[in-house]
Structure formats: structure tokens, C-alpha cells
Scaffold this motif. Structure first.
Motif, PDB file in Angstrom:
ATOM      1  N   GLN A 239       0.843  -1.208   0.000  1.00  0.00           N
ATOM      2  CA  GLN A 239       0.000   0.000   0.000  1.00  0.00           C
ATOM      3  C   GLN A 239       0.873   1.252   0.000  1.00  0.00           C
ATOM      4  O   GLN A 239       0.658   2.169  -0.785  1.00  0.00           O
ATOM      5  CB  GLN A 239      -0.921   0.033   1.227  1.00  0.00           C
ATOM      6  CG  GLN A 239      -2.046  -0.987   1.206  1.00  0.00           C
ATOM      7  CD  GLN A 239      -2.946  -0.837  -0.001  1.00  0.00           C
ATOM      8  OE1 GLN A 239      -3.357   0.260  -0.365  1.00  0.00           O
ATOM      9  NE2 GLN A 239      -3.232  -1.949  -0.663  1.00  0.00           N
ATOM     10  N   LEU A 240       1.875   1.282   0.884  1.00  0.00           N
ATOM     11  CA  LEU A 240       2.729   2.475   0.980  1.00  0.00           C
ATOM     12  C   LEU A 240       3.536   2.676  -0.293  1.00  0.00           C
ATOM     13  O   LEU A 240       3.791   3.816  -0.702  1.00  0.00           O
ATOM     14  CB  LEU A 240       3.659   2.366   2.198  1.00  0.00           C
ATOM     15  CG  LEU A 240       2.978   2.323   3.570  1.00  0.00           C
ATOM     16  CD1 LEU A 240       4.011   2.153   4.680  1.00  0.00           C
ATOM     17  CD2 LEU A 240       2.150   3.583   3.827  1.00  0.00           C
ATOM     18  N   ALA A 241       3.925   1.565  -0.942  1.00  0.00           N
ATOM     19  CA  ALA A 241       4.760   1.658  -2.151  1.00  0.00           C
ATOM     20  C   ALA A 241       4.008   2.273  -3.337  1.00  0.00           C
ATOM     21  O   ALA A 241       4.611   2.588  -4.356  1.00  0.00           O
ATOM     22  CB  ALA A 241       5.298   0.279  -2.522  1.00  0.00           C
ATOM     23  N   LYS A 242       2.709   2.470  -3.187  1.00  0.00           N
ATOM     24  CA  LYS A 242       1.961   3.173  -4.255  1.00  0.00           C
ATOM     25  C   LYS A 242       2.372   4.641  -4.285  1.00  0.00           C
ATOM     26  O   LYS A 242       2.249   5.304  -5.293  1.00  0.00           O
ATOM     27  CB  LYS A 242       0.457   3.103  -3.978  1.00  0.00           C
ATOM     28  CG  LYS A 242      -0.150   1.742  -4.175  1.00  0.00           C
ATOM     29  CD  LYS A 242      -1.645   1.864  -3.891  1.00  0.00           C
ATOM     30  CE  LYS A 242      -2.310   0.527  -3.771  1.00  0.00           C
ATOM     31  NZ  LYS A 242      -3.682   0.651  -3.269  1.00  0.00           N
ATOM     32  N   LYS A 243       2.807   5.139  -3.116  1.00  0.00           N
ATOM     33  CA  LYS A 243       3.069   6.581  -3.009  1.00  0.00           C
ATOM     34  C   LYS A 243       4.504   6.941  -2.652  1.00  0.00           C
ATOM     35  O   LYS A 243       4.915   8.077  -2.800  1.00  0.00           O
ATOM     36  CB  LYS A 243       2.162   7.185  -1.936  1.00  0.00           C
ATOM     37  CG  LYS A 243       0.702   7.043  -2.290  1.00  0.00           C
ATOM     38  CD  LYS A 243      -0.152   8.041  -1.544  1.00  0.00           C
ATOM     39  CE  LYS A 243      -1.583   7.987  -2.021  1.00  0.00           C
ATOM     40  NZ  LYS A 243      -2.533   7.667  -1.004  1.00  0.00           N
ATOM     41  N   THR A 244       5.245   5.990  -2.111  1.00  0.00           N
ATOM     42  CA  THR A 244       6.586   6.342  -1.637  1.00  0.00           C
ATOM     43  C   THR A 244       7.527   5.131  -1.748  1.00  0.00           C
ATOM     44  O   THR A 244       7.061   4.008  -1.947  1.00  0.00           O
ATOM     45  CB  THR A 244       6.509   6.842  -0.161  1.00  0.00           C
ATOM     46  OG1 THR A 244       7.813   7.242   0.254  1.00  0.00           O
ATOM     47  CG2 THR A 244       6.008   5.774   0.786  1.00  0.00           C
ATOM     48  N   ASP A 245       8.823   5.385  -1.614  1.00  0.00           N
ATOM     49  CA  ASP A 245       9.770   4.272  -1.599  1.00  0.00           C
ATOM     50  C   ASP A 245       9.702   3.587  -0.229  1.00  0.00           C
ATOM     51  O   ASP A 245       9.663   4.254   0.800  1.00  0.00           O
ATOM     52  CB  ASP A 245      11.196   4.784  -1.836  1.00  0.00           C
ATOM     53  CG  ASP A 245      11.359   5.346  -3.248  1.00  0.00           C
ATOM     54  OD1 ASP A 245      10.612   4.902  -4.142  1.00  0.00           O
ATOM     55  OD2 ASP A 245      12.203   6.227  -3.445  1.00  0.00           O
ATOM     56  N   VAL A 246       9.685   2.284  -0.262  1.00  0.00           N
ATOM     57  CA  VAL A 246       9.604   1.498   0.974  1.00  0.00           C
ATOM     58  C   VAL A 246      10.669   0.403   0.923  1.00  0.00           C
ATOM     59  O   VAL A 246      10.784  -0.283  -0.095  1.00  0.00           O
ATOM     60  CB  VAL A 246       8.228   0.792   1.104  1.00  0.00           C
ATOM     61  CG1 VAL A 246       8.139   0.004   2.412  1.00  0.00           C
ATOM     62  CG2 VAL A 246       7.086   1.763   1.004  1.00  0.00           C
ATOM     63  N   THR A 247      11.423   0.245   1.994  1.00  0.00           N
ATOM     64  CA  THR A 247      12.331  -0.905   2.066  1.00  0.00           C
ATOM     65  C   THR A 247      11.787  -1.878   3.099  1.00  0.00           C
ATOM     66  O   THR A 247      11.466  -1.489   4.222  1.00  0.00           O
ATOM     67  CB  THR A 247      13.762  -0.468   2.458  1.00  0.00           C
ATOM     68  OG1 THR A 247      14.267   0.355   1.411  1.00  0.00           O
ATOM     69  CG2 THR A 247      14.687  -1.674   2.620  1.00  0.00           C
ATOM     70  N   VAL A 248      11.643  -3.128   2.683  1.00  0.00           N
ATOM     71  CA  VAL A 248      11.189  -4.163   3.609  1.00  0.00           C
ATOM     72  C   VAL A 248      12.395  -5.016   3.985  1.00  0.00           C
ATOM     73  O   VAL A 248      13.090  -5.531   3.107  1.00  0.00           O
ATOM     74  CB  VAL A 248      10.110  -5.064   2.962  1.00  0.00           C
ATOM     75  CG1 VAL A 248       9.711  -6.184   3.923  1.00  0.00           C
ATOM     76  CG2 VAL A 248       8.889  -4.243   2.576  1.00  0.00           C
ATOM     77  N   ILE A 249      12.632  -5.137   5.283  1.00  0.00           N
ATOM     78  CA  ILE A 249      13.683  -6.043   5.747  1.00  0.00           C
ATOM     79  C   ILE A 249      13.010  -7.347   6.141  1.00  0.00           C
ATOM     80  O   ILE A 249      12.250  -7.408   7.107  1.00  0.00           O
ATOM     81  CB  ILE A 249      14.486  -5.410   6.905  1.00  0.00           C
ATOM     82  CG1 ILE A 249      15.090  -4.093   6.380  1.00  0.00           C
ATOM     83  CG2 ILE A 249      15.558  -6.385   7.407  1.00  0.00           C
ATOM     84  CD1 ILE A 249      16.072  -3.426   7.264  1.00  0.00           C
ATOM     85  N   ASP A 250      13.225  -8.345   5.300  1.00  0.00           N
ATOM     86  CA  ASP A 250      12.602  -9.645   5.484  1.00  0.00           C
ATOM     87  C   ASP A 250      13.563 -10.488   6.316  1.00  0.00           C
ATOM     88  O   ASP A 250      14.385 -11.228   5.784  1.00  0.00           O
ATOM     89  CB  ASP A 250      12.357 -10.264   4.099  1.00  0.00           C
ATOM     90  CG  ASP A 250      11.766 -11.657   4.183  1.00  0.00           C
ATOM     91  OD1 ASP A 250      11.430 -12.090   5.301  1.00  0.00           O
ATOM     92  OD2 ASP A 250      11.644 -12.305   3.127  1.00  0.00           O
ATOM     93  N   ALA A 251      13.436 -10.326   7.639  1.00  0.00           N
ATOM     94  CA  ALA A 251      14.410 -10.950   8.539  1.00  0.00           C
ATOM     95  C   ALA A 251      13.979 -12.335   9.013  1.00  0.00           C
ATOM     96  O   ALA A 251      14.597 -12.902   9.912  1.00  0.00           O
ATOM     97  CB  ALA A 251      14.684 -10.029   9.726  1.00  0.00           C
ATOM     98  N   ASP A 252      12.920 -12.868   8.418  1.00  0.00           N
ATOM     99  CA  ASP A 252      12.523 -14.243   8.715  1.00  0.00           C
ATOM    100  C   ASP A 252      13.437 -15.157   7.893  1.00  0.00           C
ATOM    101  O   ASP A 252      13.545 -14.978   6.677  1.00  0.00           O
ATOM    102  CB  ASP A 252      11.046 -14.431   8.301  1.00  0.00           C
ATOM    103  CG  ASP A 252      10.526 -15.830   8.599  1.00  0.00           C
ATOM    104  OD1 ASP A 252      11.330 -16.798   8.573  1.00  0.00           O
ATOM    105  OD2 ASP A 252       9.315 -15.967   8.836  1.00  0.00           O
ATOM    106  N   PRO A 253      14.109 -16.131   8.546  1.00  0.00           N
ATOM    107  CA  PRO A 253      15.031 -16.998   7.791  1.00  0.00           C
ATOM    108  C   PRO A 253      14.359 -17.739   6.626  1.00  0.00           C
ATOM    109  O   PRO A 253      15.040 -18.178   5.702  1.00  0.00           O
ATOM    110  CB  PRO A 253      15.533 -17.999   8.835  1.00  0.00           C
ATOM    111  CG  PRO A 253      15.156 -17.441  10.159  1.00  0.00           C
ATOM    112  CD  PRO A 253      14.069 -16.438   9.982  1.00  0.00           C
TER     113      PRO A 253
END
Ligand SMILES: Nc1ncnc2c1ncn2[C@@H]1O[C@H](COP(=O)(O)OP(=O)(O)OP(=O)(O)O)[C@@H](O)[C@H]1O
Ligand SMILES: [Mg+2]
Length: 225
Positions: free
Chosen positions: A25-39
Motif C-alpha cells: 500500500q505504501l509503495a503506491k506513493k513512496t519508496d519502501v524498504t522491507v527487511i525480510d528478517a525471517d530466515p
């Protein structure tokens, strides 16, 4: 820039689903970085389907020794950083909370889940206590997000949990992640909600409405920081 961390010691509370829905949802309007820290890297594997929004970046090489560095690096460039963690309470959770500007605690509406959410709250409270040695007014903002709730029926247990959280002064999102096929389908088809095929997945628009309401509330919380 603000870092939003999803925590809940209980596995399957809806962290990854809610984190991905928020990020898209946020990436529709802004840059978003997701840290996928689940192994298991559920968000990176979702993105390998080729339908990741352009403005979403995924970092999937974080572990308990590097999480603080990964968050710091991401937050130095991305307007919003979202961190998804594995279910168990561990050092990485404590580290990520220490780097957070806002914490979201997803919980399903049963007594057991609410008890587990209490453990997540304890991680926040312990962190606040440590920080207050250097800043007596330190507070880490957080909110509990009810997940997998029934859109049609208000279960009594859920109302009871809502009331006890509210009377304990624990903030709760007004928006909920209802139990919806579309929230599972995003992982099956590796697509954002908006790209799901409405003829094969039911109530996509209602899921989008849930997602938008949730994202809007998060944006309002972040503005307060
Ligand atoms: N709002 C929802 N509607 C329908 N299904 C959901 C919803 N939220 C989560 N689920 C389903 O519940 C299961 C657990 O969700 P999810 O993986 O997001 O939880 P988690 O907290 O990240 O779990 P873990 O602790 O294992 O990482 C998944 O099968 C997911 O598809
Ligand atoms: Mg998960």
C-alpha cells in the motif's frame, strides 16, 4: 526515516501478511524498504513472482548480528522501512525493537493470542526502561493490530479482548485485517492485492479497503513521530 517493526512471539499471528500488505500500500506513493528478517524469507519469495511494486525494495540478508546495520542502512535512504521477523522471541526481536520508531503487534482475537501479545508488549516496556537511563521521557510508540477477524460477526472473546486492551491503556488500530481469502491469495499468486484476479479470488475490493484503512492509520501514527 521511520522504521516500523512487526512483532509477536506467537507464530502465525499475521505479521508477514500485514507487513507485506502495508508495504505494498505504501509503495503506491513512496519508496519502501522491507527487511525480510525471517530466515524463511516469505516476502523475498513473494517478490520472486515478479509482481513487486517498483518502489518497494527487499533486503533479505539480515540476521541477529546484522539487523541493526541493515535497519540503519535502509533508514538512511528509504522514507519508510518495514521489518518482518520470525515468530519466536529472540535476540533479533530485541535488536529490531531497539531500532524501531513504531512497533505493530498483530494478534488474533483469542485469549491465548492476547497473552502472547502481552509478551510482545513486555519487549517494548523493557526497551523503554533501558532507554530511560539516558532519556527519562523516552517512549516507543506501538499499536496492536487485530488480524483474521470475522468481518460479519463480532465474537464475544474479541470484544472482551478489545475492552481489556483499551482499559489497560494499550492502543489498538481501529482498522482490522479481516479473515479474507485475498490475504492468503497474495502469497499463492505472489501478487499485490490490486493484481489479484477478481474472478478467482473473492472480496478483493474488501481486502483492499481493509489494507487502505490500515495503511492510513499507520501513516497518521508516523506523522506523530
Ligand atoms: N487477514 C488474514 N486473512 C486470511 N488469512 C490470513 C490473514 N492473516 C494471516 N493469514 C494466514 O495465516 C497464516 C499465518 O500468517 P502470517 O504468515 O502472516 O503470520 P506470521 O505472524 O508472519 O507467522 P510466523 O510467525 O510464522 O512468521 C498464513 O497462512 C496466512 O495466509
Ligand atoms: Mg511471518
Amino acid at each position: 526515516m521511520p522504521t516500523i517493526v512487526f512483532i509477536s512471539p506467537k507464530g502465525g499471528a499475521g505479521k508477514t501478511t500485514s507487513a507485506l500488505v502495508l508495504a505494498t500500500q505504501l509503495a503506491k506513493k513512496t519508496d519502501v524498504t522491507v527487511i525480510d528478517a525471517d530466515p524463511n524469507h516469505p516476502i523475498a519469495s513473494w517478490a520472486s513472482g515478479g509482481n513487486k511494486p517498483e518502489r518497494m525494495t527487499i533486503v533479505s540478508d539480515a540476521d541477529e548480528n546484522t539487523i541493526a546495520d541493515r535497519i540503519e542502512d535502509a533508514a538512511s535512504t528509504a522514507p519508510i522501512v518495514i521489518v518482518d521477523l520470525e515468530g519466536t522471541a529472540s535476540k533479533i526481536v530485541v535488536m529490531a525493537v531497539a531500532m524501531a520508531d513504531f512497533v505493530i503487534i498483530p494478534t488474533q482475537g483469542s485469549e491465548l493470542d492476547a497473552t502472547e501479545a502481552g509478551k510482545a508488549l513486555n519487549v517494548i516496556k523493557q526497551h523503554e526502561k533501558a532507554m530511560r537511563r539516558v532519556n527519562a521521557d523516552y517512549k516507543l510508540p506501538f499499536k496492536v493490530l487485530l488480524t483474521r477477524t470475522n468481518a460479519a460477526i463480532r465474537a464475544r472473546t474479541l470484544t472482551h479482548i478489545q475492552n481489556s486492551l483499551t482499559s489497560a491503556g494499550i492502543p489498538l488500530f481501529a482498522a482490522e485485517m479481516n479473515e479474507r481469502e485475498a490475504f492468503k491469495a497474495i502469497f499463492s499468486f505472489r501478487k499485490p492485492l490490486e493484481l489479484l484476479d477478481r474472478s478467482s479470488v473473492s472480496n478483493v475490493d474488501k481486502a483492499i479497503a481493509n489494507a487502505e484503512a490500515f495503511a492510513l492509520e499507520v501513516i497518521n501514527e508516523i506523522k506523530k513521530i
